[in-house]
Design a protein around this motif. Structure first.
Motif, PDB file in Angstrom:
ATOM      1  N   ASP A  19      -7.969   5.830 -20.385  1.00  0.00           N
ATOM      2  CA  ASP A  19      -8.433   6.757 -21.419  1.00  0.00           C
ATOM      3  C   ASP A  19      -7.920   6.363 -22.807  1.00  0.00           C
ATOM      4  N   ILE A  20      -6.682   5.922 -22.906  1.00  0.00           N
ATOM      5  CA  ILE A  20      -6.146   5.600 -24.233  1.00  0.00           C
ATOM      6  C   ILE A  20      -6.470   4.184 -24.679  1.00  0.00           C
ATOM      7  N   ASN A  21      -6.793   3.303 -23.750  1.00  0.00           N
ATOM      8  CA  ASN A  21      -7.164   1.918 -24.081  1.00  0.00           C
ATOM      9  C   ASN A  21      -8.664   1.751 -23.864  1.00  0.00           C
ATOM     10  N   LYS A  22      -9.428   2.205 -24.807  1.00  0.00           N
ATOM     11  CA  LYS A  22     -10.895   2.217 -24.659  1.00  0.00           C
ATOM     12  C   LYS A  22     -11.489   0.834 -24.404  1.00  0.00           C
ATOM     13  N   ASN A  23     -10.758  -0.213 -24.796  1.00  0.00           N
ATOM     14  CA  ASN A  23     -11.290  -1.563 -24.628  1.00  0.00           C
ATOM     15  C   ASN A  23     -10.932  -2.176 -23.273  1.00  0.00           C
ATOM     16  N   VAL A  24     -10.276  -1.403 -22.390  1.00  0.00           N
ATOM     17  CA  VAL A  24      -9.913  -1.900 -21.067  1.00  0.00           C
ATOM     18  C   VAL A  24     -10.819  -1.231 -20.033  1.00  0.00           C
ATOM     19  N   SER A  25     -11.489  -2.025 -19.235  1.00  0.00           N
ATOM     20  CA  SER A  25     -12.339  -1.442 -18.200  1.00  0.00           C
ATOM     21  C   SER A  25     -11.464  -0.969 -17.053  1.00  0.00           C
ATOM     22  N   TYR A  26     -11.961  -0.014 -16.291  1.00  0.00           N
ATOM     23  CA  TYR A  26     -11.135   0.475 -15.201  1.00  0.00           C
ATOM     24  C   TYR A  26     -11.018  -0.555 -14.092  1.00  0.00           C
ATOM     25  N   GLN A  27     -11.975  -1.473 -13.970  1.00  0.00           N
ATOM     26  CA  GLN A  27     -11.832  -2.560 -13.002  1.00  0.00           C
ATOM     27  C   GLN A  27     -10.645  -3.444 -13.381  1.00  0.00           C
ATOM     28  N   ASN A  28     -10.543  -3.795 -14.664  1.00  0.00           N
ATOM     29  CA  ASN A  28      -9.413  -4.609 -15.114  1.00  0.00           C
ATOM     30  C   ASN A  28      -8.094  -3.871 -14.919  1.00  0.00           C
ATOM     31  N   MET A  29      -8.096  -2.582 -15.200  1.00  0.00           N
ATOM     32  CA  MET A  29      -6.870  -1.801 -15.050  1.00  0.00           C
ATOM     33  C   MET A  29      -6.450  -1.746 -13.586  1.00  0.00           C
ATOM     34  N   THR A  30      -7.387  -1.467 -12.688  1.00  0.00           N
ATOM     35  CA  THR A  30      -7.021  -1.378 -11.272  1.00  0.00           C
ATOM     36  C   THR A  30      -6.623  -2.741 -10.725  1.00  0.00           C
ATOM     37  N   GLU A  31      -7.230  -3.802 -11.221  1.00  0.00           N
ATOM     38  CA  GLU A  31      -6.824  -5.145 -10.785  1.00  0.00           C
ATOM     39  C   GLU A  31      -5.395  -5.443 -11.224  1.00  0.00           C
ATOM     40  N   SER A  32      -5.031  -5.059 -12.446  1.00  0.00           N
ATOM     41  CA  SER A  32      -3.679  -5.340 -12.934  1.00  0.00           C
ATOM     42  C   SER A  32      -2.630  -4.481 -12.221  1.00  0.00           C
ATOM     43  N   LEU A  33      -3.046  -3.344 -11.684  1.00  0.00           N
ATOM     44  CA  LEU A  33      -2.117  -2.452 -10.987  1.00  0.00           C
ATOM     45  C   LEU A  33      -2.236  -2.580  -9.464  1.00  0.00           C
ATOM     46  N   GLN A  34      -2.987  -3.548  -9.000  1.00  0.00           N
ATOM     47  CA  GLN A  34      -3.350  -3.684  -7.592  1.00  0.00           C
ATOM     48  C   GLN A  34      -2.183  -3.411  -6.629  1.00  0.00           C
ATOM     49  N   GLU A  35      -1.040  -4.029  -6.888  1.00  0.00           N
ATOM     50  CA  GLU A  35       0.072  -3.884  -5.947  1.00  0.00           C
ATOM     51  C   GLU A  35       0.666  -2.478  -5.969  1.00  0.00           C
ATOM     52  N   ASP A  36       0.448  -1.731  -7.040  1.00  0.00           N
ATOM     53  CA  ASP A  36       0.993  -0.381  -7.129  1.00  0.00           C
ATOM     54  C   ASP A  36       0.041   0.690  -6.604  1.00  0.00           C
ATOM     55  N   LEU A  37      -1.178   0.317  -6.284  1.00  0.00           N
ATOM     56  CA  LEU A  37      -2.172   1.304  -5.877  1.00  0.00           C
ATOM     57  C   LEU A  37      -2.431   1.233  -4.380  1.00  0.00           C
ATOM     58  N   ASN A  38      -2.424   2.391  -3.734  1.00  0.00           N
ATOM     59  CA  ASN A  38      -2.821   2.421  -2.331  1.00  0.00           C
ATOM     60  C   ASN A  38      -4.281   2.850  -2.248  1.00  0.00           C
ATOM     61  N   GLY A  39      -4.781   2.975  -1.068  1.00  0.00           N
ATOM     62  CA  GLY A  39      -6.193   3.311  -0.879  1.00  0.00           C
ATOM     63  C   GLY A  39      -6.592   4.619  -1.539  1.00  0.00           C
ATOM     64  N   TYR A  40      -5.724   5.645  -1.448  1.00  0.00           N
ATOM     65  CA  TYR A  40      -6.091   6.929  -2.025  1.00  0.00           C
ATOM     66  C   TYR A  40      -6.068   6.888  -3.551  1.00  0.00           C
ATOM     67  N   SER A  41      -5.123   6.142  -4.125  1.00  0.00           N
ATOM     68  CA  SER A  41      -5.101   5.972  -5.590  1.00  0.00           C
ATOM     69  C   SER A  41      -6.410   5.367  -6.059  1.00  0.00           C
ATOM     70  N   LYS A  42      -6.822   4.308  -5.393  1.00  0.00           N
ATOM     71  CA  LYS A  42      -8.072   3.630  -5.769  1.00  0.00           C
ATOM     72  C   LYS A  42      -9.258   4.568  -5.614  1.00  0.00           C
ATOM     73  N   LYS A  43      -9.255   5.351  -4.524  1.00  0.00           N
ATOM     74  CA  LYS A  43     -10.347   6.299  -4.296  1.00  0.00           C
ATOM     75  C   LYS A  43     -10.418   7.324  -5.434  1.00  0.00           C
ATOM     76  N   LEU A  44      -9.255   7.831  -5.857  1.00  0.00           N
ATOM     77  CA  LEU A  44      -9.226   8.799  -6.958  1.00  0.00           C
ATOM     78  C   LEU A  44      -9.710   8.180  -8.260  1.00  0.00           C
ATOM     79  N   ILE A  45      -9.207   7.004  -8.574  1.00  0.00           N
ATOM     80  CA  ILE A  45      -9.591   6.333  -9.827  1.00  0.00           C
ATOM     81  C   ILE A  45     -11.086   6.044  -9.833  1.00  0.00           C
ATOM     82  N   ASN A  46     -11.575   5.437  -8.763  1.00  0.00           N
ATOM     83  CA  ASN A  46     -13.005   5.112  -8.695  1.00  0.00           C
ATOM     84  C   ASN A  46     -13.862   6.375  -8.688  1.00  0.00           C
ATOM     85  N   GLY A  47     -13.394   7.410  -7.987  1.00  0.00           N
ATOM     86  CA  GLY A  47     -14.148   8.658  -7.929  1.00  0.00           C
ATOM     87  C   GLY A  47     -14.234   9.338  -9.286  1.00  0.00           C
TER      88      GLY A  47
END
Length: 125
Positions: A19-47
Motif C-alpha cells: 500500500d505505501i510503495n505504489k511502485n511495487v507489485s504484490y507479486q514482487n513483494m510476495t516473492e521478496s518475502l517468500q521465506e517469511d510467508l506460509n500458505g495462509y499468508s499468501k492466501k490472505l495477500i492474494n485474496g
C-alpha cells in the motif's frame, strides 16, 4: 491457531508495504518475502489483492462520519484482511476474524485502533 496469527501478521506487513510503495507489485513483494510467508499468508495477500476494490467498497459502506481515505494505512490493512476473511473464507468464523483484527491493530498501532477496528467490523456481523 498461533500459525494463523503469525500468517495474519505477515500478511499485514506485506500488504502495508504494498500500500505505501505504489511502485511495487504484490507479486514482487510476495516473492521478496517468500521465506517469511506460509500458505495462509499468501492466501490472505492474494485474496485481498484480488478483491481489493470490493473489500474497500464494503469497508466504505460501513463507515459512519468517516471517509475511507482518512483511515490510517495500518488500520486499513487490518480491515482489509478481516473483511476478506469474513466475506471469502468460510472456514474462519466471523468472530475470530474480528478478534484477530482487533489484536493486530493493537499490536501494530495502539489501543484505540483496536476499538476503531472493532466498531467497523461489528457492522459486518
Amino acid at each position: 491457531m498461533e500459525e494463523r496469527r503469525q500468517a495474519r501478521e505477515r500478511a499485514v506487513q506485506a500488504l502495508y508495504q504494498i500500500d505505501i510503495n505504489k511502485n511495487v507489485s504484490y507479486q514482487n513483494m510476495t516473492e521478496s518475502l517468500q521465506e517469511d510467508l506460509n500458505g495462509y499468508s499468501k492466501k490472505l495477500i492474494n485474496g485481498v489483492m484480488s478483491h481489493l476494490s470490493e473489500i474497500d467498497q464494503e469497508i466504505s459502506d460501513k463507515l459512519e462520519h468517516w471517509s475511507f481515505n482518512r483511515i490510517a494505512t495500518v488500520e486499513k490493512t487490518v480491515l482489509r484482511i478481516a473483511v476478506y476473511e469474513m466475506l471469502y473464507e468460510d472456514s474462519v468464523p466471523k468472530e475470530v476474524s474480528v478478534n484477530e483484527a482487533v489484536e493486530l491493530a493493537k499490536r501494530f498501532n495502539e489501543e484505540k485502533s483496536g476499538k476503531f477496528i472493532n466498531g467497523v467490523l461489528s457492522k459486518f456481523m
